[in-house]
Write a protein that holds these residues in place. Structure first.
Motif, PDB file in Angstrom:
ATOM      1  N   ALA A 135       0.830  -1.210   0.000  1.00  8.66           N
ATOM      2  CA  ALA A 135       0.000   0.000   0.000  1.00  8.66           C
ATOM      3  C   ALA A 135       0.862   1.258   0.000  1.00  8.66           C
ATOM      4  O   ALA A 135       0.559   2.235  -0.697  1.00  8.66           O
ATOM      5  CB  ALA A 135      -0.927  -0.012   1.212  1.00  8.66           C
ATOM      6  N   LEU A 136       1.954   1.239   0.765  1.00  7.17           N
ATOM      7  CA  LEU A 136       2.847   2.398   0.822  1.00  7.17           C
ATOM      8  C   LEU A 136       3.554   2.609  -0.514  1.00  7.17           C
ATOM      9  O   LEU A 136       3.689   3.740  -0.997  1.00  7.17           O
ATOM     10  CB  LEU A 136       3.866   2.212   1.943  1.00  7.17           C
ATOM     11  CG  LEU A 136       4.895   3.341   2.124  1.00  7.17           C
ATOM     12  CD1 LEU A 136       4.204   4.678   2.350  1.00  7.17           C
ATOM     13  CD2 LEU A 136       5.827   3.023   3.290  1.00  7.17           C
ATOM     14  N   LEU A 137       3.999   1.523  -1.139  1.00 10.49           N
ATOM     15  CA  LEU A 137       4.675   1.640  -2.433  1.00 10.49           C
ATOM     16  C   LEU A 137       3.711   2.170  -3.497  1.00 10.49           C
ATOM     17  O   LEU A 137       4.103   2.960  -4.366  1.00 10.49           O
ATOM     18  CB  LEU A 137       5.253   0.288  -2.847  1.00 10.49           C
ATOM     19  CG  LEU A 137       6.417  -0.224  -1.979  1.00 10.49           C
ATOM     20  CD1 LEU A 137       6.795  -1.652  -2.374  1.00 10.49           C
ATOM     21  CD2 LEU A 137       7.617   0.700  -2.086  1.00 10.49           C
ATOM     22  N   SER A 138       2.459   1.750  -3.437  1.00 13.09           N
ATOM     23  CA  SER A 138       1.453   2.265  -4.361  1.00 13.09           C
ATOM     24  C   SER A 138       1.227   3.752  -4.136  1.00 13.09           C
ATOM     25  O   SER A 138       1.088   4.529  -5.092  1.00 13.09           O
ATOM     26  CB  SER A 138       0.146   1.486  -4.192  1.00 13.09           C
ATOM     27  OG  SER A 138      -0.871   2.025  -4.988  1.00 13.09           O
ATOM     28  N   TRP A 139       1.191   4.160  -2.876  1.00 17.44           N
ATOM     29  CA  TRP A 139       1.024   5.583  -2.546  1.00 17.44           C
ATOM     30  C   TRP A 139       2.203   6.397  -3.086  1.00 17.44           C
ATOM     31  O   TRP A 139       2.021   7.507  -3.598  1.00 17.44           O
ATOM     32  CB  TRP A 139       0.907   5.708  -1.029  1.00 17.44           C
ATOM     33  CG  TRP A 139       0.798   7.110  -0.505  1.00 17.44           C
ATOM     34  CD1 TRP A 139      -0.321   7.887  -0.463  1.00 17.44           C
ATOM     35  CD2 TRP A 139       1.849   7.895   0.081  1.00 17.44           C
ATOM     36  NE1 TRP A 139      -0.034   9.109   0.110  1.00 17.44           N
ATOM     37  CE2 TRP A 139       1.282   9.136   0.453  1.00 17.44           C
ATOM     38  CE3 TRP A 139       3.206   7.668   0.338  1.00 17.44           C
ATOM     39  CZ2 TRP A 139       2.028  10.145   1.062  1.00 17.44           C
ATOM     40  CZ3 TRP A 139       3.948   8.674   0.934  1.00 17.44           C
ATOM     41  CH2 TRP A 139       3.378   9.898   1.299  1.00 17.44           C
ATOM     42  N   ASN A 140       3.410   5.841  -2.975  1.00 24.42           N
ATOM     43  CA  ASN A 140       4.601   6.535  -3.472  1.00 24.42           C
ATOM     44  C   ASN A 140       4.451   6.940  -4.938  1.00 24.42           C
ATOM     45  O   ASN A 140       4.901   8.010  -5.355  1.00 24.42           O
ATOM     46  CB  ASN A 140       5.842   5.642  -3.357  1.00 24.42           C
ATOM     47  CG  ASN A 140       6.366   5.573  -1.933  1.00 24.42           C
ATOM     48  OD1 ASN A 140       6.136   6.478  -1.138  1.00 24.42           O
ATOM     49  ND2 ASN A 140       7.046   4.494  -1.614  1.00 24.42           N
ATOM     50  N   ALA A 141       3.817   6.074  -5.701  1.00 23.82           N
ATOM     51  CA  ALA A 141       3.722   6.300  -7.145  1.00 23.82           C
ATOM     52  C   ALA A 141       2.826   7.484  -7.489  1.00 23.82           C
ATOM     53  O   ALA A 141       2.895   8.005  -8.611  1.00 23.82           O
ATOM     54  CB  ALA A 141       3.199   5.039  -7.824  1.00 23.82           C
TER      55      ALA A 141
ATOM     56  N   LEU B  34      -1.977   7.985   5.080  1.00 23.40           N
ATOM     57  CA  LEU B  34      -1.213   8.358   3.897  1.00 23.40           C
ATOM     58  C   LEU B  34      -1.938   9.435   3.080  1.00 23.40           C
ATOM     59  O   LEU B  34      -1.303  10.369   2.570  1.00 23.40           O
ATOM     60  CB  LEU B  34      -0.953   7.127   3.029  1.00 23.40           C
ATOM     61  CG  LEU B  34      -0.043   6.054   3.633  1.00 23.40           C
ATOM     62  CD1 LEU B  34       0.041   4.845   2.702  1.00 23.40           C
ATOM     63  CD2 LEU B  34       1.356   6.608   3.920  1.00 23.40           C
ATOM     64  N   GLU B  35      -3.260   9.325   2.968  1.00 26.63           N
ATOM     65  CA  GLU B  35      -4.008  10.327   2.214  1.00 26.63           C
ATOM     66  C   GLU B  35      -3.946  11.688   2.906  1.00 26.63           C
ATOM     67  O   GLU B  35      -3.902  12.733   2.250  1.00 26.63           O
ATOM     68  CB  GLU B  35      -5.464   9.892   2.043  1.00 26.63           C
ATOM     69  CG  GLU B  35      -5.665   8.684   1.134  1.00 26.63           C
ATOM     70  CD  GLU B  35      -5.164   8.937  -0.284  1.00 26.63           C
ATOM     71  OE1 GLU B  35      -5.280  10.075  -0.770  1.00 26.63           O
ATOM     72  OE2 GLU B  35      -4.633   7.991  -0.903  1.00 26.63           O
ATOM     73  N   THR B  36      -3.952  11.686   4.235  1.00 22.94           N
ATOM     74  CA  THR B  36      -3.838  12.945   4.971  1.00 22.94           C
ATOM     75  C   THR B  36      -2.460  13.565   4.757  1.00 22.94           C
ATOM     76  O   THR B  36      -2.326  14.784   4.590  1.00 22.94           O
ATOM     77  CB  THR B  36      -4.103  12.714   6.474  1.00 22.94           C
ATOM     78  OG1 THR B  36      -5.386  12.113   6.640  1.00 22.94           O
ATOM     79  CG2 THR B  36      -4.075  14.021   7.238  1.00 22.94           C
TER      80      THR B  36
END
Length: 343
Positions: free
Chosen positions: A10-16, A87-89
């Motif tokens: 999930a974090l790696l997806s957010w990074n993108a 992560l969205e915040t």
């Protein structure tokens, strides 16, 4: 507490989908949960080049936490359902910082969903601090939904702060607050919402009630930000004395107690009866306080009290046989009380 494989993906997806640097502050304390937050923070920093982590230590027993600006505080190790809102915040904060927050309302209007325009205007019109305390759990989908809805709101106004407490990680805090299910939102001592709630209804209360007292944690945060005058104004606008303020006046940190004494002096000047109401509460637990804190309570008695307090201060001063500084505080307070007129 390291990230599991699902959270890592999930974090790696957010990074993108994020560009630039996102500032995240971690406040560690003597609380043993600090170690879990620090391990988690190291994982975040290792897996995301976008997160700029700033770590500080406070020599207190307060809960450790992640700070996103001064708008969000997470006493949690965000994982599972909590991770995406966290992560969205962060991403939203990064967007707002990049835009220098010059067009708050227009930029965020679309993210506020069905919230009525009048409530949005109320948020923009806030002139004193509000704090929402939100209890969540990592495997609670309703918690995630509510946190995502809340995400932009504190960025609209500098006067709204959301504090997230993981009810599993901080079980004793949840128990003390009477939390039986999550999500639960608390606003002061009198307002509580549990489960799937309409945040427009929450905002109506938050924006309408000018006299709601702040928690000790919120008051301490204001003092640490140098906002003693703002705290004084809030307390003066309340119809009753704040039940948590004695805990602020007797806080372990000297700088917090000093700020609280400044607030107390302002109360004495503008509402002496409200200021005097705190003295019995302070003296009720006097014997349990550290010596230095007792000295500050006695000093506060000189600021707030009248000659009726002379005997109690005298008895306290008689016990300070081995501490010359405390004896001196007692003598100065006695002289101050004797110069005042009897009620």
């Amino acid at each position: 507490m390291p990230l599991n494989e699902y959270d890592r993906r999930a974090l790696l997806s957010w990074n993108a989908h994020v560009s630039g640097q996102v500032c995240l502050r971690l406040c560690l304390t003597r609380d043993p949960r600090s170690a879990a937050l620090q391990t988690y923070a190291e994982d975040l920093r290792a897996l995301s080049p976008h997160i700029s982590l700033h770590t500080a230590f406070e020599d207190t027993d307060d809960l450790p936490g992640f700070f996103i600006d001064d708008s969000w505080i997470w006493h949690a190790v965000p994982s599972g359902a909590e991770l995406r809102p966290f992560l969205e915040t962060l991403a939203l904060f990064q967007e707002m910082s990049a835009a220098l927050r010059r067009y708050r309302e227009d930029r965020l209007a679309s993210t506020l969903g069905p919230i009525r325009p009048d409530l949005r205007q109320r948020l923009l019109g806030l002139q004193s601090h509000r704090e929402l305390l939100v209890f969540t759990a990592p495997q609670c989908p309703q918690c995630a939904h509510m946190l995502l809805e809340l995400a932009p709101m504190p960025f609209i106004t500098p006067y709204l702060m959301v504090r997230v407490v993981d009810a599993l990680l901080c079980a004793e805090r949840a128990q003390a607050a009477g939390i039986r299910s999550v999500p639960t939102i608390l606003f002061g001592e009198d307002f509580r919402w549990t489960g799937r709630v309409n945040l427009a209804h929450v905002l109506e209360v938050v924006c309408r009630n000018e006299s709601t007292e702040l928690s000790a944690a919120a008051a301490i945060r204001l003092l640490k930000e140098g906002k003693a005058q703002e705290l004084s104004r809030l307390m003066l606008s309340s119809s009753n004395p704040w039940r948590d303020f004695p805990a602020v006046l007797t806080h372990a940190e000297w700088s917090v107690r000093l700020g609280a004494l400044v607030v107390l002096e302002e109360l004495v000047d503008k509402d002496p009866l409200k200021a005097q109401a705190y003295l019995p509460l302070l003296w009720n637990n006097m014997d349990e306080l550290p010596a230095a804190v007792q000295g500050d309570v006695v000093y506060a008695t000189g600021i707030v009290g009248d000659p009726a307090w002379t005997e109690r201060v005298f008895r306290w001063a008689e016990k300070q046989v081995e501490d010359s500084e405390l004896r001196e505080v007692g003598e100065e307070t006695l002289n101050t009380l004797k110069r005042k007129k009897k009620p």
